[in-house]
Design an enzyme around this catalytic site. Sequence first.
Site, PDB file in Angstrom:
ATOM      1  N   ASP A   1     -27.972 -34.816  -5.558  1.00 44.34           N
ATOM      2  CA  ASP A   1     -27.196 -34.981  -4.906  1.00 44.34           C
ATOM      3  C   ASP A   1     -28.198 -33.941  -3.236  1.00 44.34           C
ATOM      4  OD1 ASP A   1     -26.332 -35.726  -2.819  1.00 44.34           O
ATOM      5  OD2 ASP A   1     -24.504 -34.655  -2.648  1.00 44.34           O
TER       6      ASP A   1
ATOM      7  N   GLU B   1     -18.245 -43.503  -4.267  1.00 48.64           N
ATOM      8  CA  GLU B   1     -17.603 -42.549  -3.458  1.00 48.64           C
ATOM      9  C   GLU B   1     -16.304 -43.136  -3.143  1.00 48.64           C
ATOM     10  OE1 GLU B   1     -20.445 -38.577  -2.842  1.00 48.64           O
ATOM     11  OE2 GLU B   1     -20.098 -40.422  -0.753  1.00 48.64           O
TER      12      GLU B   1
ATOM     13  N   GLU C   1     -28.346 -30.502   4.360  1.00 43.39           N
ATOM     14  CA  GLU C   1     -26.729 -30.243   3.957  1.00 43.39           C
ATOM     15  C   GLU C   1     -26.712 -29.464   3.093  1.00 43.39           C
ATOM     16  OE1 GLU C   1     -23.279 -32.963   0.955  1.00 43.39           O
ATOM     17  OE2 GLU C   1     -25.458 -33.410   2.350  1.00 43.39           O
TER      18      GLU C   1
END
Length: 710
Positions: free
Chosen positions: A375, A301, A403
């Site tokens: 993820d 990332e 998240e």
Amino acid sequence: MKYRITLLLILIGFSALADNGYRLWLKYDLLPVGVKAIYAKQIKSIHIVAASPTIRAAEQELKTAISGLVGHQISEQARLTDGTILLVKSSDLKKYNLSIADVPENPEGYLVKTTAISGKKIILITSKTDIGVLYGSFAFIKQLQLQQEIEKLNVKSEPKIRNRILNHWDNLDRTVERGYAGFSLWNWQTLPGYIDQRYIDYARANASVGINGTVLNNVNANALILTKDWLLKVKALADAFRPYGIKVYLTARFSAPIEIGGLKTADPLDKEVINWWKEKADEIYKVIPDFGGYLVKANSEGQPGPQNYNRNHADGANMLAKSLAPHGGIVMWRAFVYDNKVPDDRAKQAYNEFKPLDGNFDENVIIQVKNGAIDFQPREPFHPLFGAMPNTSTMLEFQLTQEYLGMSTNLVYLATLFKETLGADTYAKGQGSTVAKVINGSLYGNKNSAIAGVANIGNDVNWCGHPFAQSNWYAFGKLAWNDESPATLIADEWLKMTFRTDFATIKKLNEMMMKSRETVVDYMTPLGLHHIMGWDHHYGPGPWIKDKPRADWTSVYYHQADKNGIGFNRTNTGSNALAQYFPAVAEKFSNLNTCPEEYLLWFHHLPWNYKLKSGNNLWDGMVKRYYKGAAEVKQMQATWDSCEKQIDPVIYRQVKQLLAIQYDEAVWWRNACVLYFQSKSGLPIPSGLAKPEHDLAYYEKLEFKFVPGI
């Protein structure tokens, strides 16, 4: 009369001091009269041997707990009498003519036992180390909190994993990436001069569940943390945590030699770079002698890493590991990597990069692997790297901060998710080769073992935002210590220590917690759907997300819904990601007759009329799951409402309001996803189910600004 009025005012004052959640599960409120009377007869004093800061911390915790729970003060006595709590390392037991045979070999293990010395009945808390004695003290306190008998104690326990670590994704400006409970705990501005009581209470809470390490800063690191002035701030935290057995770790930015060192390169094979990191390690250990080591996110990332210099992950990790090795430090090198230039299933990329490097990493390198290959989704099959690197230590990374699970507004008990992953069978060495055995080192005999949890902690008064989110911090610690602990037992302990209410209420809340994660999966991503959340902030549904800088940052990449069907084909006729698993696992997931339906659309692209085990076709079954999930949140509300008289009023109101938000969000997820997928399938919503309040365009146009955690 005046006395009665004064007493009444005092009682009113105390009743107004409602529970704000700050004390977590370490609530030492007075026990029922009968119970405290029994304990008062059995606990009279405390005796310590060779006092250290850790032993003193254990002594103070016991004094505080007994004063609060039992209602009387205990003092330190020079001689043993009936009812003495003896805190002693096992090496000193010979002074009391006691056998050490029952003391665990693990240096952090402990023994809590009722025994006799010279005719005096005492409570022995012992271990090979001071920190083991502290862990044993918390275990004894838990016995009191749970109102269990202590007449014939014989509690023996030791951790299976050596390094049990929280990862804080905290930035130096006190924002927290994917943090939903306020700002960072670490007030860098007032450090090192001011040690907030919260730092001590944080350490106490971690020690109470056996967590022994903390990474202070975000994996998307800022190199400033490694400069002299900031290391002094880190030292202050390390000093505060040390009596509680907690080592500090730092996320190291790979490009630090350039950014703060003045070098022109960060090439891990460059001699100047190697020397810079060696000198940096020497500097850190002079300031913090028990520094734990580095966590590194590299070439993921946009983060810098060894691949920037045509080197591989082993080159980068080993360079850092060699700088730490003389000091006993470790490198936790994250396997969360994916490259937009690689036109392949994102789920395959970590395996493809790391599997060929097995055996090339230094002994003090541990590869940190997320529980699943995408993820932290509401549900993922276990990562194929587990068991695939027999010559390399691998560790598991869970996410406590929610998240993808409703952030801090949704009640989701994650121990069931943790257990699902830990108990998954990799078949690496045949049946029984669980993920737990891989990460604790027992499967391949790896020396190092570790587990990490991305923390859900902020400076909110109750630490975690949602009162029930505290249970995930607690559960992570308990399972990091012993993966065999049942999720329902962990929930039961946490509820009893946190809410101190009646048996019937505990039972109802336990059942609600045990179902909660499955409920969320149903209204968000049923049947193996994944990565269909909102863009960037990840709040709410976004199955329509497309046309972003990376294909694998979109939802359509993963669900691949069209008029013919839905799902990601990872069999040998698709991306063939299943080939990364051991044959028994690959065969199970490849075969539609044996693939668990909770992973169905993770591994298969299926027509809308595919028949599920329930007898429903895929479309009807998927829609019914969405509606079932939302309906179960309504049931959670009813369960909580029924507990009103048994729960502290402040906590009750807070959870009640959050459950109302969760229900609204569940309906939102349900409606948005069903309408979007209906636009692809062209099929009607099954009869008997309420039609969505708005049309698809309404949900697609919703925008959200300043979502927490960005």
